[in-house]
Design a protein around this motif. Structure first.
Motif, mmCIF file in Angstrom:
data_model
loop_
_atom_site.group_PDB
_atom_site.id
_atom_site.type_symbol
_atom_site.label_atom_id
_atom_site.label_comp_id
_atom_site.label_asym_id
_atom_site.label_seq_id
_atom_site.Cartn_x
_atom_site.Cartn_y
_atom_site.Cartn_z
ATOM 1 N N LEU A 1 -1.278 -24.315 32.049
ATOM 2 C CA LEU A 1 -1.082 -24.287 30.604
ATOM 3 C C LEU A 1 -0.162 -23.152 30.173
ATOM 4 O O LEU A 1 0.444 -23.208 29.101
ATOM 5 C CB LEU A 1 -2.434 -24.140 29.896
ATOM 6 C CG LEU A 1 -3.401 -25.319 30.054
ATOM 7 C CD1 LEU A 1 -4.800 -24.916 29.595
ATOM 8 C CD2 LEU A 1 -2.904 -26.525 29.256
ATOM 9 N N LYS B 1 6.101 -22.587 30.904
ATOM 10 C CA LYS B 1 7.010 -23.082 29.882
ATOM 11 C C LYS B 1 6.876 -24.600 29.847
ATOM 12 O O LYS B 1 6.726 -25.238 30.886
ATOM 13 C CB LYS B 1 8.449 -22.674 30.170
ATOM 14 C CG LYS B 1 8.675 -21.166 30.202
ATOM 15 C CD LYS B 1 8.291 -20.517 28.882
ATOM 16 C CE LYS B 1 8.525 -19.008 28.923
ATOM 17 N NZ LYS B 1 8.028 -18.337 27.696
ATOM 18 N N GLN B 2 6.953 -25.187 28.654
ATOM 19 C CA GLN B 2 6.586 -26.599 28.522
ATOM 20 C C GLN B 2 7.403 -27.518 29.424
ATOM 21 O O GLN B 2 6.855 -28.450 30.031
ATOM 22 C CB GLN B 2 6.693 -27.035 27.062
ATOM 23 C CG GLN B 2 6.050 -28.380 26.814
ATOM 24 C CD GLN B 2 5.766 -28.629 25.348
ATOM 25 O OE1 GLN B 2 6.548 -29.324 24.701
ATOM 26 N NE2 GLN B 2 4.685 -28.066 24.831
ATOM 27 N N HIS B 3 8.695 -27.254 29.539
ATOM 28 C CA HIS B 3 9.546 -28.096 30.391
ATOM 29 C C HIS B 3 9.033 -28.076 31.830
ATOM 30 O O HIS B 3 8.863 -29.138 32.461
ATOM 31 C CB HIS B 3 10.995 -27.601 30.316
ATOM 32 C CG HIS B 3 11.936 -28.337 31.215
ATOM 33 N ND1 HIS B 3 12.390 -29.608 30.929
ATOM 34 C CD2 HIS B 3 12.504 -27.983 32.400
ATOM 35 C CE1 HIS B 3 13.197 -30.008 31.906
ATOM 36 N NE2 HIS B 3 13.282 -29.045 32.803
ATOM 37 N N PHE C 1 6.076 -27.116 32.878
ATOM 38 C CA PHE C 1 4.694 -27.607 32.861
ATOM 39 C C PHE C 1 4.669 -29.135 32.981
ATOM 40 O O PHE C 1 3.961 -29.705 33.824
ATOM 41 C CB PHE C 1 4.043 -27.134 31.549
ATOM 42 C CG PHE C 1 2.730 -27.766 31.202
ATOM 43 C CD1 PHE C 1 1.654 -27.733 32.079
ATOM 44 C CD2 PHE C 1 2.548 -28.388 29.968
ATOM 45 C CE1 PHE C 1 0.437 -28.298 31.740
ATOM 46 C CE2 PHE C 1 1.336 -28.958 29.620
ATOM 47 C CZ PHE C 1 0.277 -28.918 30.509
ATOM 48 N N ILE C 2 5.481 -29.815 32.184
ATOM 49 C CA ILE C 2 5.512 -31.281 32.190
ATOM 50 C C ILE C 2 6.112 -31.800 33.490
ATOM 51 O O ILE C 2 5.579 -32.727 34.120
ATOM 52 C CB ILE C 2 6.281 -31.799 30.963
ATOM 53 C CG1 ILE C 2 5.457 -31.521 29.689
ATOM 54 C CG2 ILE C 2 6.574 -33.289 31.094
ATOM 55 C CD1 ILE C 2 6.187 -31.825 28.401
ATOM 56 N N ALA D 1 1.861 -32.347 26.099
ATOM 57 C CA ALA D 1 2.620 -31.502 25.170
ATOM 58 C C ALA D 1 1.790 -31.164 23.941
ATOM 59 O O ALA D 1 1.785 -30.020 23.473
ATOM 60 C CB ALA D 1 3.914 -32.193 24.766
ATOM 61 N N GLU D 2 1.073 -32.154 23.410
ATOM 62 C CA GLU D 2 0.242 -31.911 22.228
ATOM 63 C C GLU D 2 -0.849 -30.898 22.522
ATOM 64 O O GLU D 2 -1.125 -30.005 21.708
ATOM 65 C CB GLU D 2 -0.382 -33.234 21.748
ATOM 66 C CG GLU D 2 0.607 -34.164 21.065
ATOM 67 C CD GLU D 2 -0.026 -35.484 20.642
ATOM 68 O OE1 GLU D 2 -1.169 -35.765 21.104
ATOM 69 O OE2 GLU D 2 0.608 -36.229 19.871
ATOM 70 N N GLN E 1 -0.845 -28.542 24.899
ATOM 71 C CA GLN E 1 -0.277 -27.202 25.070
ATOM 72 C C GLN E 1 0.147 -26.612 23.734
ATOM 73 O O GLN E 1 -0.030 -25.414 23.489
ATOM 74 C CB GLN E 1 0.901 -27.229 26.033
ATOM 75 C CG GLN E 1 1.324 -25.824 26.461
ATOM 76 C CD GLN E 1 2.569 -25.804 27.315
ATOM 77 O OE1 GLN E 1 3.551 -26.458 26.982
ATOM 78 N NE2 GLN E 1 2.540 -25.044 28.405
ATOM 79 N N ASN E 2 0.693 -27.440 22.845
ATOM 80 C CA ASN E 2 1.104 -26.949 21.528
ATOM 81 C C ASN E 2 -0.088 -26.484 20.696
ATOM 82 O O ASN E 2 0.031 -25.559 19.891
ATOM 83 C CB ASN E 2 1.874 -28.031 20.770
ATOM 84 C CG ASN E 2 3.242 -28.299 21.366
ATOM 85 O OD1 ASN E 2 3.790 -27.456 22.073
ATOM 86 N ND2 ASN E 2 3.792 -29.474 21.101
ATOM 87 N N GLN F 1 4.902 -22.098 21.134
ATOM 88 C CA GLN F 1 5.183 -21.783 22.543
ATOM 89 C C GLN F 1 4.939 -20.305 22.842
ATOM 90 O O GLN F 1 5.677 -19.665 23.600
ATOM 91 C CB GLN F 1 6.621 -22.175 22.904
ATOM 92 C CG GLN F 1 6.885 -23.674 22.806
ATOM 93 C CD GLN F 1 6.127 -24.484 23.847
ATOM 94 O OE1 GLN F 1 6.371 -24.370 25.045
ATOM 95 N NE2 GLN F 1 5.177 -25.301 23.400
#
Length: 533
Positions: free
Chosen positions: A398, A401-403, A405-406, A483-484, A486-487, A493
């Motif tokens: 978690l 960084k989102q990129h 992470f996904i 994404a939702e 993590q947001n 972020q």
């Protein structure tokens, strides 16, 4: 609360300097006194007891009594103030700006860490007394840093013309802030309590320092927290000899500059948090806090017509010490001169600049406190924890960084292998043979072989990215849910504790919030806590 813990270094949110400090890297040991382990406090106690001026205790206690006039002082806090007169009493301190309605959530974590460490010290050293202290940064003048808090993703902001020390600001304009914010709260028991807290703190107090004292006292007074305002003429009188060393001899400028140079030699990745000035004091009057600078044989107050000769400034400091305000370099020394303090608890940025200061303390023969990184936490509801489990996520994922992470998770859940690492390795092995062939045949062909290797690797990279993109489309629902989630947990972020205000959690947990934090956060565990409630 259920508690998980991950190392600070693995979160990716803490600097190399702080991570190396937590690892007790050998090269950093000259920059601190003792590492904050429970077994190290006895030596710190004995050193501070020997080096602290006992006459400061009575001045401190009288100032505290004056500062608390008109406030409801809990029995525990009153006992702690009285205990400060004894030479067997020591403090643990945290400090923070006067953020509107406490500002970011980590404000609570700082104070919880401080109170909890005091509890551990009392148990370990029953022959001594320990007092938790919150030092209000009432003299800061950067209003834009403190005039807001975030609530449910929106900024609640106090807009008013402000100058000078923020602690002296009147409460003009906060009634409209109150109306706007409370419209979003609803009418639950918790919401009504939040409204009452804000109203009594900010709409019924004379200035921001008093408002902050009231609020923090309401939240933590029952735990014996003592609140100190350094904007105090009698406390500043104790600062005079140290201010003279700064203003007229530039001691911190020389010693801190040298320490910064040594830190930079250890690692170019160490970010220097603050730089000293030749003079580390501001001139303070109502509506004014400006730097004192020396030039052309006189001392001037920046952006004013105020000028002093050397003798005039010495006389001003002696007669009116309350007009001299330490900056970020000088304030830690002021604090440690005033208080019988053992340990300072702060965030990563704060500890980074404290690590610049030890040689300055040594030169002035003031005991350097132990430095403890405050507790950090990510709070998630049971519903969010269930989502983490259903999505088969690790807690540490978690923090990515989102990129990244996904992409990491898509590779894990995909029914095809989208990691071309083995193919790239095989390609490199094949090209090694071609390099040998070119070298033995015609070395001028080595460049052509290299170009072909780069081209083919680039082709594999492009193909890998296209396949990954296709899988993201195929697994769109999974990506969206990740994404939702993590947001929700990392607004903007960023760490939750740097964005959210305690009021959001209070609406859900009410009076249980602080007791549950105190039961869950362990100040000496040295890890990032994930709390499920």
């Amino acid at each position: 609360m259920e508690v998980d813990c991950i190392p600070f270094r693995k979160t990716g949110y803490f600097s190399q300097l702080i991570c190396d400090y937590l690892d007790q890297k050998e090269e950093l040991k000259p920059f601190y006194n003792r590492f904050p382990l429970l077994e190290n406090f006895e030596s710190q106690i004995l050193e501070k007891q020997k080096n602290y001026n006992p006459s400061h205790r009575s001045v401190l206690v009288e100032s505290l009594k004056s500062q608390y006039k008109g406030f409801n002082v809990s029995e525990t806090t009153q006992e702690n103030i009285d205990l400060l007169l004894k030479d067997t009493t020591f403090t643990v301190v945290t400090g923070h700006q006067l953020n509107l309605f406490t500002g970011p959530l980590y404000f609570l974590y700082k104070i919880v860490s401080t109170i909890n460490l005091v509890s551990e010290l009392r148990e370990k050293h029953p022959d001594f007394n320990f007092v938790p202290v919150y030092w209000m940064a009432a003299e800061d003048h950067d209003f834009d840093e403190i005039n807001f808090f975030n609530f449910e993703g929106q900024k609640v902001q106090w807009n008013v013309d402000a100058s000078g020390a923020v602690g002296r600001l009147k409460m003009d304009g906060l009634d409209s802030v109150f109306k706007t914010w409370t419209n979003k709260l609803g009418n639950s028991i918790q919401a009504e309590r939040l409204k009452e807290l804000f109203q009594k703190s900010y709409l019924e107090s004379g200035n921001l320092a008093k408002a902050t004292r009231f609020l923090v006292n309401e939240l933590f007074g029952q735990h014996g927290l003592v609140i100190v305002d350094g904007d105090d003429s009698e406390l500043k009188r104790l600062m005079i000899p140290f201010a003279q060393k700064d203003i007229f001899e530039n001691i911190p400028f020389k010693s801190v500059s040298e320490s910064i140079g040594q830190l930079e030699k250890i690692s170019p990745n160490y970010k220097i948090q603050v730089n000293p000035r030749e003079i580390n004091y501001f001139y303070l009057e109502e509506g004014l806090r400006e730097r004192i600078v020396e030039g052309d044989g006189v001392f001037k107050v920046n952006n004013t017509e105020i000028v002093f000769t050397t003798n005039e400034l010495r006389d001003e400091l002696t007669k009116y010490p309350e007009r001299f305000s330490p900056n970020v370099i000088a304030r830690p020394l002021y604090q440690e001169v005033i208080l019988p303090n053992l340990c300072y608890i702060g965030g990563g940025g704060e500890l980074a600049y404290w690590l610049e200061l030890k040689s300055y303390f040594d030169e002035l023969d003031v005991t350097f406190p132990m430095l403890l990184l405050r507790n950090s936490a990510l709070l998630m509801t049971q519903k969010q924890a269930d989502k983490v489990r259903k999505l088969q996520l690790n807690s540490s994922d978690l923090f990515m960084k989102q990129h990244s992470f996904i992409n990491k998770k898509i590779r894990e859940v995909s029914n095809i292998d989208i990691d071309f690492g083995p193919q790239k390795k095989y390609l490199e092995e094949q090209f090694q043979s071609l390099y040998e062939l070119a070298k033995n045949t015609d070395p001028t062909f080595l460049g052509a072989v290299k170009a072909q290797e780069v081209k083919q690797k680039k082709g594999l990279d492009t193909l890998e990215k296209r396949l990954l993109k296709a899988q993201k489309r195929k697994l769109k629902d999974h990506v969206v849910r990740m994404a939702e989630l993590q947001n929700e947990l990392f607004p903007n972020q960023s760490l939750q504790e740097r964005q959210a205000n305690f009021s959001q959690l209070y609406l859900e947990m009410g009076e249980d919030l602080i007791p549950q934090l105190m039961a869950s956060l362990k100040p000496l565990d040295s890890c990032f806590s994930i709390l499920r409630y």
